[in-house]
Design an enzyme around this catalytic site. Structure first.
Site: not given
Length: 380
Positions: A71, A199, A201, A237, A325
């Site tokens: 993304g 994206s 994932h 590639t 954090c």
């Protein structure tokens, strides 16, 4: 103790069928898709087939899909590629104050290069004002980039309405749909978008691959240089096994969109019901009507996010906050700052729970029970 993963908006576990499909490709298809011999042509065939699946999922043509590493690259390619291609027509860009950093930081970089960026405000639910958008739109606006649905609070934006307005305007319209793809039905023609980023994932596919949809005829200057892959739009590639895995994940997601939406809505209700049952003081952050059902961001009165997350982790509940954090200090979520202001308590006490593969109603209820126990123990 059974662990419960409630951070699917950050990343999602790979679907078993995706893993199986990728393993098969990795063992059988090893050619370079650019090679003209038989081994290369086999790789090209499975890559083309995967691209067709991705294109159909959003109502696009095969040649409108540019495979990327995810993304972030897709967002960067859209923003920089458009800005450089259209700078002779103007240097004004419109975005929002709650975009993913892949968009925010790209826009900030362009500001240093002489482009002017308008960052639209949002209300306390995370939604923009159409009047503010219309007032911000100028003759020299060349790009509007706005996320479909927010990754922290789930609020969706009026993408279709903005697309309608931009039909007769020179500006290219880009939407970051990373969090929405696989959760919402997306059709680039119905939405009237020119560029769309996704994206793999986030929908149970492999990490390291995504795509940018580029409508035919929309100008875009390449941001990487080398070979002639992706019709000279993105050098390098192609990652064939990941493309095949991505396509498999998309096939599964497309078949389950309606059932997943209903399931995630039920999970939200069950989680909230458990909090109410235990008399927990909380508020849901985001827009009730316009939201991605798998994202549930909650502000817990009297809690501090750092200790809350640590205790959730120790209790086997894996969630996240909108804060980064680092070295014991918290950089407040820019999304929550935009919604509530820099001094708001929501910046310090909000947790994002997000749903996905592998969950059940019993697990969601159990996660809510463990959350209640922590709040009762730690709330000031």
């Amino acid at each position: 103790m059974e662990t419960i993963y409630l951070d699917h908006a950050a990343t999602s576990p790979m679907h078993p069928e995706v893993i199986s499909e990728m393993a098969k490709i990795m063992s059988e298809i090893y050619g370079n898709p650019s090679s003209i011999h038989t081994v290369g042509r086999k790789a090209r065939k499975v890559l083309d087939d995967a691209r067709s699946v991705l294109a159909r999922a959003i109502g696009a043509k095969d040649n409108e899909i540019i495979l990327t590493s995810g993304g972030t690259e897709a967002d960067n390619a859209a923003i920089f590629g458009t800005a450089y291609a259209l700078k002779a027509k103007g240097k004004h860009i419109i975005t929002t104050k709650i975009e993913h950093h892949a968009v925010m930081h790209a826009c900030e970089k362009l500001e240093k290069e002489g482009f002017e960026v308008t960052y639209l405000s949002v209300d306390h639910t995370g939604r923009i004002s159409m009047d503010e958008f219309k007032n911000a739109l100028r003759d020299d606006t060349i790009l509007v980039t706005m996320m479909y649905g927010n990754n922290e609070v789930g609020t969706t934006q009026p993408i279709h309405e903005i697309g309608e307005i931009l039909k007769d305007h020179q500006a290219t319209f880009h939407t970051d749909a990373v969090q929405a793809f696989g959760i919402e039905k997306l059709d680039v023609n119905a939405l009237n978008v020119d560029l769309l980023s996704v994206s793999s994932h986030k929908l149970n596919g492999p990490k390291g691959i995504g795509f940018l949809y580029q409508r035919t005829g929309i100008p875009l200057i390449p941001t990487s240089f080398g070979g002639s892959q992706e019709k000279k739009r993105r050098a390098g590639t192609e990652n064939v096994p990941s493309a095949v895995g991505f396509a498999k994940a998309v096939e599964i997601a497309q078949q389950e969109i309606e059932s997943k939406q209903a399931k995630f809505k039920q999970y939200r209700q069950l989680f909230i019901e458990e909090l109410n049952k235990e008399n927990i003081s909380f508020e849901v952050n985001g827009n009730v009507e316009n939201t991605l059902q798998h994202v549930l961001n909650i502000s817990f009165k009297g809690m501090e996010v750092e200790s809350f997350l640590v205790n959730l982790d120790m209790a086997g509940v894996y969630a996240s906050s909108g804060s980064a954090c680092t070295a014991g200090s918290i950089d407040p979520s820019h999304v929550l700052v935009a919604m509530f202001g820099r001094d708001a308590e929501e910046l310090r006490n909000s947790i994002r729970f997000s749903f996905g593969l592998g969950l059940s109603e019993d697990l969601v209820i159990e996660a809510a029970k463990r959350t209640c126990e922590i709040v009762k123990r730690l709330a000031n």
